[in-house]
Design a protein around this motif. Structure first.
Motif, PDB file in Angstrom:
ATOM      1  N   ASP A 161     -57.287   9.310  -1.269  1.00  0.00           N
ATOM      2  CA  ASP A 161     -57.235   7.955  -0.726  1.00  0.00           C
ATOM      3  C   ASP A 161     -57.990   6.987  -1.625  1.00  0.00           C
ATOM      4  O   ASP A 161     -58.277   5.858  -1.224  1.00  0.00           O
ATOM      5  N   GLU A 162     -58.312   7.416  -2.832  1.00  0.00           N
ATOM      6  CA  GLU A 162     -59.104   6.594  -3.734  1.00  0.00           C
ATOM      7  C   GLU A 162     -58.223   5.687  -4.587  1.00  0.00           C
ATOM      8  O   GLU A 162     -57.196   6.119  -5.120  1.00  0.00           O
ATOM      9  N   LEU A 163     -58.662   4.457  -4.708  1.00  0.00           N
ATOM     10  CA  LEU A 163     -57.957   3.491  -5.542  1.00  0.00           C
ATOM     11  C   LEU A 163     -58.191   3.816  -7.011  1.00  0.00           C
ATOM     12  O   LEU A 163     -59.320   4.083  -7.432  1.00  0.00           O
ATOM     13  N   ARG A 164     -57.121   3.818  -7.811  1.00  0.00           N
ATOM     14  CA  ARG A 164     -57.289   4.017  -9.252  1.00  0.00           C
ATOM     15  C   ARG A 164     -58.134   2.858  -9.805  1.00  0.00           C
ATOM     16  O   ARG A 164     -57.795   1.691  -9.592  1.00  0.00           O
ATOM     17  N   PRO A 165     -59.181   3.136 -10.536  1.00  0.00           N
ATOM     18  CA  PRO A 165     -60.039   2.060 -11.068  1.00  0.00           C
ATOM     19  C   PRO A 165     -59.261   1.028 -11.881  1.00  0.00           C
ATOM     20  O   PRO A 165     -59.478  -0.174 -11.735  1.00  0.00           O
ATOM     21  N   VAL A 166     -58.346   1.486 -12.746  1.00  0.00           N
ATOM     22  CA  VAL A 166     -57.609   0.533 -13.573  1.00  0.00           C
ATOM     23  C   VAL A 166     -56.705  -0.345 -12.719  1.00  0.00           C
ATOM     24  O   VAL A 166     -56.477  -1.522 -13.039  1.00  0.00           O
ATOM     25  N   VAL A 167     -56.201   0.193 -11.618  1.00  0.00           N
ATOM     26  CA  VAL A 167     -55.353  -0.611 -10.729  1.00  0.00           C
ATOM     27  C   VAL A 167     -56.174  -1.733 -10.105  1.00  0.00           C
ATOM     28  O   VAL A 167     -55.722  -2.879 -10.021  1.00  0.00           O
ATOM     29  N   GLY A 168     -57.386  -1.395  -9.674  1.00  0.00           N
ATOM     30  CA  GLY A 168     -58.245  -2.433  -9.113  1.00  0.00           C
ATOM     31  C   GLY A 168     -58.542  -3.531 -10.124  1.00  0.00           C
ATOM     32  O   GLY A 168     -58.509  -4.725  -9.795  1.00  0.00           O
ATOM     33  N   GLU A 169     -58.815  -3.140 -11.362  1.00  0.00           N
ATOM     34  CA  GLU A 169     -59.105  -4.130 -12.402  1.00  0.00           C
ATOM     35  C   GLU A 169     -57.906  -5.025 -12.672  1.00  0.00           C
ATOM     36  O   GLU A 169     -58.034  -6.251 -12.767  1.00  0.00           O
ATOM     37  N   VAL A 170     -56.745  -4.403 -12.810  1.00  0.00           N
ATOM     38  CA  VAL A 170     -55.538  -5.185 -13.085  1.00  0.00           C
ATOM     39  C   VAL A 170     -55.202  -6.080 -11.898  1.00  0.00           C
ATOM     40  O   VAL A 170     -54.836  -7.250 -12.074  1.00  0.00           O
ATOM     41  N   ASN A 171     -55.323  -5.552 -10.698  1.00  0.00           N
ATOM     42  CA  ASN A 171     -55.007  -6.361  -9.517  1.00  0.00           C
ATOM     43  C   ASN A 171     -55.903  -7.589  -9.422  1.00  0.00           C
ATOM     44  O   ASN A 171     -55.453  -8.667  -8.995  1.00  0.00           O
ATOM     45  N   ARG A 172     -57.156  -7.434  -9.805  1.00  0.00           N
ATOM     46  CA  ARG A 172     -58.041  -8.609  -9.803  1.00  0.00           C
ATOM     47  C   ARG A 172     -57.576  -9.637 -10.825  1.00  0.00           C
ATOM     48  O   ARG A 172     -57.600 -10.850 -10.570  1.00  0.00           O
TER      49      ARG A 172
END
Length: 221
Positions: A161-172
Motif C-alpha cells: 500500500d506504499e506510494l512509489r517515491p518517484v510517483v509522489g515527486e512527479v505528482n507534486r
C-alpha cells in the motif's frame, strides 16, 4: 495485430483519433476503413488492415491509437495461423463515427477521462495507508461516477500500500492535487521524451529519468 484488434482499438478511441486528424485525413481514413469492410479473403483483408494502419501511423506518438499502432504496418493482419475475421458490427459503428462531424471538445474530454478511469485502480479503503502518509499533491485521485474515488494502481509499489517515491515527486511537480486528470494523462499517455508510457516504465528505467521527463514538461510550460 489482427483487423479485429485494429477495429476494437479505433472504436475505443474514436474521439481522440478524429480530433487528431484534419478533414482530408479523416476522409482518407473513412475510405480505408470502408475498404477493410469490403475486403474478402485473407490477403485482401490483411492489405486493407495494413492501409488503415498506415493512415493511423500519422497520429502523434502520445496518441493512444498512434502509440499502440507504432509498428502496425509491419504487424497488422499478419497471418497468425488462422483466418482473419472482421467484426462487422464494430466496423459499421466506426464508419458512422468517421462519417459524422469531428468530436466536440466535451466528447474528447469525456473519452479521455473514460480511458483514464479504465486503468487498474484501487478504492479509498485499500489506498488509506498511502493517503494517510501523503499530501494532497502526492497522489492522483480520480472520481468515478459510480465507484467513487479511485487511485490508479501504478502509483503503488507492487504488493504493498506504499506510494512509489518517484510517483509522489512527479505528482507534486504536475500539481496532481489541483489537476488529477492532467497528471493521470501524463503518466498513462505516450511520452516522446521517455519513448514510452511513464507508468509502464516504472521499475524498468531509473526514477531519475522519469523525474527528469516531468521536469522537462513543467519547464516547457
Amino acid at each position: 495485430m489482427t483487423p479485429d484488434q485494429l477495429i476494437a482499438l479505433l472504436h475505443r478511441h474514436w474521439a481522440q483519433t478524429l480530433a487528431a486528424l484534419d478533414a482530408e485525413e479523416r476522409t482518407q481514413l473513412l475510405r480505408r476503413v470502408g475498404e477493410l469492410g469490403d475486403a474478402v479473403g485473407r490477403g485482401p483483408t490483411r492489405r486493407a488492415a495494413r492501409e488503415v494502419g498506415r493512415m493511423l501511423s500519422r497520429l502523434p506518438a502520445q496518441h493512444p491509437v498512434g502509440a499502440a499502432l507504432h509498428d502496425v504496418v509491419r504487424y497488422a493482419g499478419q497471418d497468425a495461423g488462422r483466418d482473419l475475421v472482421v467484426d462487422r458490427d464494430r466496423l459499421s459503428d466506426l464508419l458512422a463515427f468517421l462519417s459524422g462531424p469531428p468530436p466536440t471538445a466535451e466528447e474528447i474530454l469525456d473519452a479521455t477521462r473514460q480511458q483514464l478511469l479504465d486503468t487498474p485502480a484501487r478504492g479509498s479503503r485499500t489506498a488509506l495507508t498511502a493517503v494517510t502518509g501523503a499530501g494532497a499533491e502526492d497522489l492522483i485521485r480520480l472520481h468515478h461516477p459510480e465507484l467513487g474515488d479511485r487511485y490508479p494502481e501504478f502509483q503503488f509499489l507492487p504488493g504493498t500500500d506504499e506510494l512509489r517515491p518517484v510517483v509522489g515527486e512527479v505528482n507534486r511537480l504536475l500539481l496532481a492535487g489541483q489537476d488529477p486528470w492532467g497528471a493521470a494523462d501524463w503518466w498513462l499517455g505516450g511520452n516522446e521524451w521517455l519513448d514510452g508510457v511513464p507508468a509502464d516504465l516504472l521499475g524498468d528505467v531509473p526514477d531519475e529519468l522519469i523525474l527528469a521527463a516531468a521536469r522537462a514538461l513543467v519547464e516547457d510550460d
